[in-house]
Each structure stands twice: as C-alpha cells, then as structure tokens.
Write an enzyme that holds these catalytic residues in place. Structure first.
Site, PDB file in Angstrom:
ATOM      1  N   TYR A   1       0.842  -1.196   0.000  1.00 22.93           N
ATOM      2  CA  TYR A   1       0.000   0.000   0.000  1.00 22.93           C
ATOM      3  C   TYR A   1       0.884   1.256   0.000  1.00 22.93           C
ATOM      4  CZ  TYR A   1      -3.011   3.685   1.758  1.00 22.93           C
ATOM      5  OH  TYR A   1      -3.669   4.880   1.923  1.00 22.93           O
TER       6      TYR A   1
ATOM      7  N   TRP B   1      -5.148   1.928  10.328  1.00 26.75           N
ATOM      8  CA  TRP B   1      -5.319   1.825   8.878  1.00 26.75           C
ATOM      9  C   TRP B   1      -5.170   0.390   8.408  1.00 26.75           C
ATOM     10  CZ3 TRP B   1      -7.805   4.036   5.279  1.00 26.75           C
ATOM     11  CH2 TRP B   1      -7.485   3.847   3.932  1.00 26.75           C
TER      12      TRP B   1
ATOM     13  N   GLU C   1     -11.383   6.094   4.506  1.00 26.20           N
ATOM     14  CA  GLU C   1     -10.911   6.983   5.583  1.00 26.20           C
ATOM     15  C   GLU C   1     -12.005   7.242   6.610  1.00 26.20           C
ATOM     16  OE1 GLU C   1      -8.070   8.340   6.530  1.00 26.20           O
ATOM     17  OE2 GLU C   1      -6.788   7.930   4.805  1.00 26.20           O
TER      18      GLU C   1
END
Ligand SMILES: [Zn+2]
Length: 198
Positions: free
Chosen positions: A20, A50, A42
């Site tokens: 990522y 995350w 988000e």
C-alpha cells in the site's frame, strides 16, 4: 524492494502495508473512482488503525457495490441492516449512515465542480502540497480549509485530522519522509510549478 528505504511508519513485516505504501499512499490521484474509494475507507478508519481497514478493503468493496458513489447514495434502511450484519466490514451504524449522507454530498460536488477530484484539487489549484520543514503533522492549513468547507456542506467524519490523513493518502499532500524512496519518485513526476509549499 527490500533494500529500499521507506517512511518510518511502515511496518515492513507486513506485505499488505508495504504494498500500500509503495504503490498507493501519497501518489497523486486524479480519477474519481480511486479517490472516492479512499475517501470512504478513511471515514471508516476514524478511531481505528489503517491496517484494520486495509485487511477489510475487499470486503468493503463487495459490501459497497465496488465503491459506486451513486449506488451508495441511494442506500435505504434495508441495505443498512444488511451492512450491519456483514462481519467483513466495520459494523458502525453512525459510520454507515455518514457514508450514505456523504455520498449524496459527493454527488452534489461532482455536479458543482465537474468531478469530486475537481472539488478536492481546487483547494490547492491542482498542485501537490508539501512542507518539508514541518516534519510529522496531524493537520495542515489545507486540511483545515477543506475540512471547514466539507463540514459547512454537511459532511460527517470530516474533521481536519481525518481529512489530512485522506489528503496524504490521495497524494494531494506529499508527506513521504524525505529519505523514503517514494518521496523522490513522486517528486520526479511533478514539475516545479505543480508543487506548493504550505
Ligand atoms: Zn514513504
């Protein structure tokens, strides 16, 4: 790949996280599809790590119609109930409700600015924002301005910290560490005139 220097926050033991970071995070997005996908993720990330979201990303994609903003904006209570039963995603009624109401606002932004990206990039006149002198920061003048505008329009989970995190991911802000290999790679794709320091 293993020899490349990455941002200090990247857990290099985790392939998903490295991938990522190396391929997405901080790379300027100019297409509404991937931009909206990050925006929705988000929102669900708020208060969580995350990596938790990254692991659930494909389950989110399946649950949320491939991140189709028009379909999401039209979700009714029946769909909300089915999402609340989906163990693959984050089962938060307030986040699901916010995702649906925010999708409606994204559609109105698309109508007003031509695209969701057009709206987002208008805050920096299309330029990538960075400030090597600040080091780590949780918010920026840009995220403050955008967050205020989004909240005025009724966006939820759109505080400046969440928006700054989103802007970093979407590459509107380049905040790779100065010694991270992606920092230089991204800068090489930009002309001097397409960067502003703020
Ligand atoms: Zn980096």
């Amino acid at each position: 790949m293993e020899n490349k220097k990455r941002c200090a926050w990247v857990n290099e033991q985790n392939e998903l996280y490295c991938d990522y970071h190396d391929r997405e995070w901080g790379t300027p997005i100019r297409d509404d599809g991937p931009m909206y996908e990050l925006f929705l993720l988000e929102l669900f990330q708020a208060g969580l790590s995350w990596i938790t979201i990254l692991k659930k990303r494909e389950a989110f994609r399946a649950a949320f119609d491939g991140f189709d903003v028009d379909k999401i904006a039209a979700y009714g209570e029946e769909k909300v109930v089915s999402l609340l039963q989906d163990a693959g995603i984050i089962r938060s009624r307030s986040k699901i409700a916010a995702a649906i109401s925010n999708a409606k606002i994204v559609i109105s932004l698309r109508q007003e600015f031509g695209s969701f990206c057009g709206y987002l990039w208008s805050f920096s006149n299309g330029k990538v924002v960075m400030n090597p002198e600040t080091g780590y920061r949780a918010t920026s003048p840009l995220s403050d301005r955008m967050s205020a505008d989004m909240r005025r329009r009724g966006m939820r989970f759109a505080g400046s910290v969440t928006i700054h995190s989103f802007l970093q991911a979407a590459g509107i802000v380049n905040e790779h560490d100065a010694d991270c290999f992606r920092y230089q790679e991204i800068m090489e794709t930009l002309q001097e005139s397409s960067v502003i320091y703020e």
